[in-house]
Design an enzyme around this catalytic site. Sequence first.
Site, short mmCIF file in Angstrom:
data_model
loop_
_atom_site.label_atom_id
_atom_site.label_comp_id
_atom_site.label_asym_id
_atom_site.label_seq_id
_atom_site.Cartn_x
_atom_site.Cartn_y
_atom_site.Cartn_z
CG ASP A 225 -2.16 0.89 0.92
OD1 ASP A 225 -2.17 1.88 0.60
OD2 ASP A 225 -3.27 0.04 1.21
CG HIS B 211 -0.72 1.53 -3.39
ND1 HIS B 211 -2.05 1.08 -3.07
CD2 HIS B 211 -0.40 0.37 -4.00
CE1 HIS B 211 -2.30 -0.23 -3.40
NE2 HIS B 211 -1.38 -0.57 -3.96
#
Length: 409
Positions: free
Chosen positions: A214, A237
């Site tokens: 993430d 991310h």
Amino acid sequence: MDLKFKFVHFGIVVLFLVQLGESQNATFDITKYGAKSDADISEALLSAFKEACQSTSPSTIVIPKGTFQMNQVKLEGPCKGPLELQIQATLKAPSDPNQLNIGEWLTINKLDGFTMSGGGILDGQGKAAWECKESKKCTKLPNNLSFNSLTNSIIKDITTLDSKSFHVNVNQCKNLTFLHFNAKAPDESPNTDGIHIARSSAVNVTESTFSTGDDCISIGDETEQVHITKVTCGPGHGISVGSLGGNPGEKPVVGVFVKNCTFISTDNGVRIKTWPASHPGVVSDVHFEDIIVQNVSNPILIDQVYCPSGKCNKDLPSQVKISKVTIQNIKGTSRTQNAVSLICSKGAPCEGVEVGDIDITYSGKEGPATSKCENIKPNLKGKQSPNVCSSAGAPAPAPAPARAASSSS
Ligand SMILES: *[C@@H]1O[C@H](CO)[C@@H](O)[C@H](O)[C@H]1NC(C)=O
Ligand SMILES: *[C@@H]1O[C@H](CO)[C@@H](O)[C@H](O)[C@H]1NC(C)=O
Ligand SMILES: *[C@@H]1O[C@H](CO)[C@@H](O)[C@H](O)[C@H]1NC(C)=O
Ligand SMILES: *[C@@H]1O[C@H](CO)[C@@H](O)[C@H](O)[C@H]1NC(C)=O
Ligand SMILES: *[C@@H]1O[C@H](CO)[C@@H](O)[C@H](O)[C@H]1NC(C)=O
Ligand SMILES: CC(=O)N[C@H]1CO[C@H](CO)[C@@H](O)[C@@H]1O
């Protein structure tokens, strides 16, 4: 006369002893408190901490080299003197997520002048937990490391591995530095954000590496003066401000500096994200500078219609106001053609956004890299490739096609 002389001597000796006492660095080795290899050290660590915490001189708790189990530990101050937790070991969390039912794995609260160091590894053993989450049997997974209300503290030379959920949660800290900090988990592991920072000020992350499933670093509300320098992110991310506007009463994010960072094969590079149909909020004074992107899907992104679940009311705009943003000297390659997206809210258009030198090429064959802008008129300086918001000010193309729910978060 003689007596007086003796008194002076005595005084000097006492002074010397007091000074020795103050500069003494008391060491608390957890193996002296019953810690054994491959067994749970929670009790031993807590006992060592209780004693160290009473020390008025600087104290160091040592978890020596080796491999230990650690079930769940909360170290809470205030303590009488500065404390260092030296983790030389590899610490393993229980792999069964149900064994950590309340909150985090290792929680450190209310300390001033705290140091975590030692070159050790905190292994969250997340695999079983991720599978449990994917199969929807576990909804809330434990975090690994949580730092709350720390002041003037430093976390250095520490690796966190395969966290069950967020690797590190920083909450209500002031003047906290992460140096040579590494967070690592497979790119498909759910919600394994590297560091989430909220309700804090003066947090620095420098010379650190993140490869996660993430956000490498995410910044939540009520946060001021975050400096992220010389960080490598990927996979993951990217580095994000937000998501913001999801809760009522969120306080502003002011002063975020992301500088000299590299993104490799990430979903995003630098990003500000806010929910549509949101509560009001403020993001201001954000600077992305001297950034290298390699094979990044969305290198530069303001997304005020952020909705990973696809279940938001996108007809209502975000009410988070974004202003005073600079994006300067970003170069490299984009994995998607649209390399720059500045999608601001029609309810609170972005203001004072300055875009400087951008040199991003699209690695695919469909044509050159492009940019997309809504509700923003950036101040362009230097040279941009792709041309950023070349149709800035023009109305957004009428009925935008329904956005596919993005799987990235
Ligand atoms: C205290 O002692 C430990 C172990 O002996 C050492 O590693 C650490 O750097 C010392 N800390 C200070 C502040 O001197
Ligand atoms: C921040 O904390 C560090 C210790 O990590 C300390 O040396 C420094 O003086 C603090 N800075 C401020 C402005 O208090
Ligand atoms: C954090 O980084 C900024 C900018 O590099 C610097 O001015 C500040 O002193 C740093 N603070 C700490 C505690 O290292
Ligand atoms: C930061 O990046 C810029 C541009 O890539 C470079 O010129 C500068 O030397 C870097 N600064 C540091 C401190 O690494
Ligand atoms: C680019 O990123 C994708 C997605 O992470 C990855 O599968 C691919 O191997 C990367 N390509 C290169 C050349 O690094
Ligand atoms: C179990 C747990 O405490 N998870 C937390 C991990 O950190 C994130 C970010 O702050 C929280 O939202 C989770 O609740």
